[in-house]
Design a protein around this motif. Structure first.
Motif, PDB file in Angstrom:
ATOM      1  N   PHE A 141      44.914  52.531  48.430  1.00 16.25           N
ATOM      2  CA  PHE A 141      45.759  53.076  48.789  1.00 16.25           C
ATOM      3  C   PHE A 141      46.123  52.605  50.919  1.00 16.25           C
ATOM      4  CE2 PHE A 141      45.518  55.634  45.586  1.00 16.25           C
ATOM      5  CZ  PHE A 141      46.895  55.685  45.502  1.00 16.25           C
ATOM      6  N   ILE A 162      37.735  62.108  49.713  1.00 18.52           N
ATOM      7  CA  ILE A 162      37.612  60.465  49.998  1.00 18.52           C
ATOM      8  C   ILE A 162      36.052  59.366  49.100  1.00 18.52           C
ATOM      9  CG2 ILE A 162      36.763  58.307  51.534  1.00 18.52           C
ATOM     10  CD1 ILE A 162      38.533  60.169  53.999  1.00 18.52           C
ATOM     11  N   LEU A 220      39.986  55.519  43.282  1.00 23.08           N
ATOM     12  CA  LEU A 220      41.632  55.359  44.618  1.00 23.08           C
ATOM     13  C   LEU A 220      41.182  54.998  45.923  1.00 23.08           C
ATOM     14  CD1 LEU A 220      42.670  58.948  42.938  1.00 23.08           C
ATOM     15  CD2 LEU A 220      44.099  57.069  42.439  1.00 23.08           C
ATOM     16  N   LEU A 230      41.399  55.992  51.230  1.00 20.13           N
ATOM     17  CA  LEU A 230      42.100  56.697  51.442  1.00 20.13           C
ATOM     18  C   LEU A 230      41.441  57.100  52.660  1.00 20.13           C
ATOM     19  CD1 LEU A 230      42.818  58.268  48.236  1.00 20.13           C
ATOM     20  CD2 LEU A 230      44.781  57.979  49.440  1.00 20.13           C
ATOM     21  N   MET A 258      43.296  62.293  55.424  1.00 22.37           N
ATOM     22  CA  MET A 258      43.568  61.200  54.494  1.00 22.37           C
ATOM     23  C   MET A 258      45.301  60.776  54.954  1.00 22.37           C
ATOM     24  SD  MET A 258      41.172  63.938  53.732  1.00 22.37           S
ATOM     25  CE  MET A 258      42.174  64.492  52.168  1.00 22.37           C
ATOM     26  N   ARG A 259      44.898  59.448  54.475  1.00 17.65           N
ATOM     27  CA  ARG A 259      46.446  58.801  53.757  1.00 17.65           C
ATOM     28  C   ARG A 259      46.424  57.954  53.051  1.00 17.65           C
ATOM     29  NH1 ARG A 259      47.519  54.588  58.846  1.00 17.65           N
ATOM     30  NH2 ARG A 259      45.034  53.769  58.066  1.00 17.65           N
ATOM     31  N   ALA A 260      46.888  58.250  52.055  1.00 18.15           N
ATOM     32  CA  ALA A 260      47.799  57.378  51.132  1.00 18.15           C
ATOM     33  C   ALA A 260      49.058  56.333  51.341  1.00 18.15           C
ATOM     34  CB  ALA A 260      48.192  58.059  49.921  1.00 18.15           C
ATOM     35  N   LEU A 271      46.917  59.490  42.228  1.00 13.61           N
ATOM     36  CA  LEU A 271      46.358  60.095  42.929  1.00 13.61           C
ATOM     37  C   LEU A 271      47.234  62.065  43.272  1.00 13.61           C
ATOM     38  CD1 LEU A 271      45.314  60.131  45.659  1.00 13.61           C
ATOM     39  CD2 LEU A 271      47.315  59.402  45.912  1.00 13.61           C
TER      40      LEU A 271
END
Ligand SMILES: *Cc1c(COP(=O)(O)O)cnc(C)c1O
Length: 364
Positions: A6, A316, A324, A327, A336-338, A352
């Motif tokens: 991600f 995370i 995953l 993130l 968080m950032r996807a 996710l």
């Protein structure tokens, strides 16, 4: 281990593209050479170079009166090149909706009179502000926006109406994510490493009449270094000096993939579906929230927080163990950032979402 990546950029590339590149790595076609080893003046590379440009023109429906330029230096270099090349009157307008938009504004201020129309900094860039047209500079050389705010996860859904003033858009993190009407822009730029290929090349799509000459009788316009002039790239098909050949080759493969998967209309449909799935999971969870105004939410970069930095860290770390990866939010904002660019499959977003639901149950 198969992971879903991600990362905001450099970012995930389509698996089929990586496999094709791997198969061609040592010997491209019947050339007996790697693309990395080829002369940029040879016929094999020329076909790759022209092929990438013509695919981009086809996929984005770029009108003939626009030049496509391949430049190095990333989007950061465009923050410098745009004001130097587009400067005529010496004024430009800026909407500051995030860190990149802010840099485009502050760098331009070194070259011209840069006017801040409005900023959304008051609420940590969590929305796209309303634009008051009466504040626009009627004779500005250009009007700059950052169309998708990679760090904060917002985007312009509707473009500002700038009349005859050329609209300049930083599309670094949204190019190829949906159809755009190129003719409504004076200039579009995007570094490749978010949604188009690996790092190393930045695409500039510029209306021909905006490209200025700085030689001879036009020397009074001021000195712009040769390598920073759009004209240098436009006059030489971006082959004045050695271009980032391998990055351009990879962008060509990504464009072929986009085309064979239905083009930008299909990308948009897939991206809307993925984003809706993820925002819905965040909105219906007990722990997580997305700080961006609903109408302005990005299709590409989905930010979310628990409100507790320790819990964010735990999320995370556990997500990483579950395959995953990347993130964490941008280092300036945390949380968080996807990033769910074109190449992120629906299954990755579903994985996710399942993980968010599980974490939510276990930690609320
Ligand atoms: C990543 C990014 C940039 C910076 O790109 P570089 O290639 O690192 O200079 C600028 N603008 C936007 C919108 C971005 O996402």
């Amino acid at each position: 281990m198969q992971v879903y990546n991600f990362s905001a950029g450099p970012a995930v590339l389509p698996r089929e593209v990586l496999q094709k590149a791997a198969a061609e790595l040592v010997a491209y076609g019947d050339s007996g050479q790697s693309v990395m080893e080829m002369s940029h003046r040879g016929a094999d590379y020329e076909a790759i170079h022209k092929g990438c440009e013509s695919l981009l023109r086809e996929v984005m429906a770029i009108p003939d009166n626009y030049k496509v330029l391949f430049i190095q230096g990333g989007s950061h270099m465009q923050f410098e090149m745009i004001p130097q090349n587009l400067r005529k009157v010496g004024k430009a307008d800026f909407v500051v909706t995030g860190q990149w938009a802010g840099k485009a504004y502050s760098e331009a201020a070194n070259y011209l009179e840069a006017k801040l129309i409005v900023s959304s900094k008051d609420k940590t860039f969590s929305y796209i502000p309303e634009l008051d047209k009466s504040a626009f500079t009627p004779d500005a050389d250009y009007f700059h926006i950052c169309q998708n705010n990679t760090i904060f996860g917002s985007r312009f859904v509707d473009l500002p109406d700038t009349g005859s003033v050329p609209l300049v858009s930083d599309m670094s993190s949204c190019i190829l994510s949906e159809p755009v009407d190129v003719s409504s822009f004076g200039l579009i730029y995007a570094c490749a490493q978010k949604n188009m290929g690996p790092s190393g090349v930045t695409v500039v799509i510029v209306r021909e009449d905006l490209i200025q000459d700085f030689e001879g009788a036009n020397a009074a316009r001021g000195h712009v270094p040769t390598m920073l002039r759009y004209k240098t790239y436009a006059d030489n098909d971006s082959l004045y000096n050695t271009p980032p050949t391998y990055s351009i080759y990879m962008c060509g493969l990504v464009l072929e993939w986009v085309k064979s998967n239905g083009g930008l209309a299909a990308m948009k449909e897939r991206n809307e579906k993925k984003a809706a799935l993820l925002y819905n999971a965040i909105d219906s969870s007990a722990l997580f929230s997305n700080p961006v105004a609903k109408k302005d939410r990005s299709l590409m970069n989905v930010t979310f927080v628990t409100g507790n930095a320790e819990l964010d860290k735990k999320f995370i770390a556990e997500a990483k163990s579950a395959g995953l990866v990347n993130l964490g939010g941008h280092r300036s904002v945390g949380g968080m950032r996807a990033s769910i660019y074109n190449a992120m499959p629906l299954e990755g977003v579903q994985a996710l979402v399942d993980f968010i639901e599980k974490f939510d149950k276990e930690n609320k």
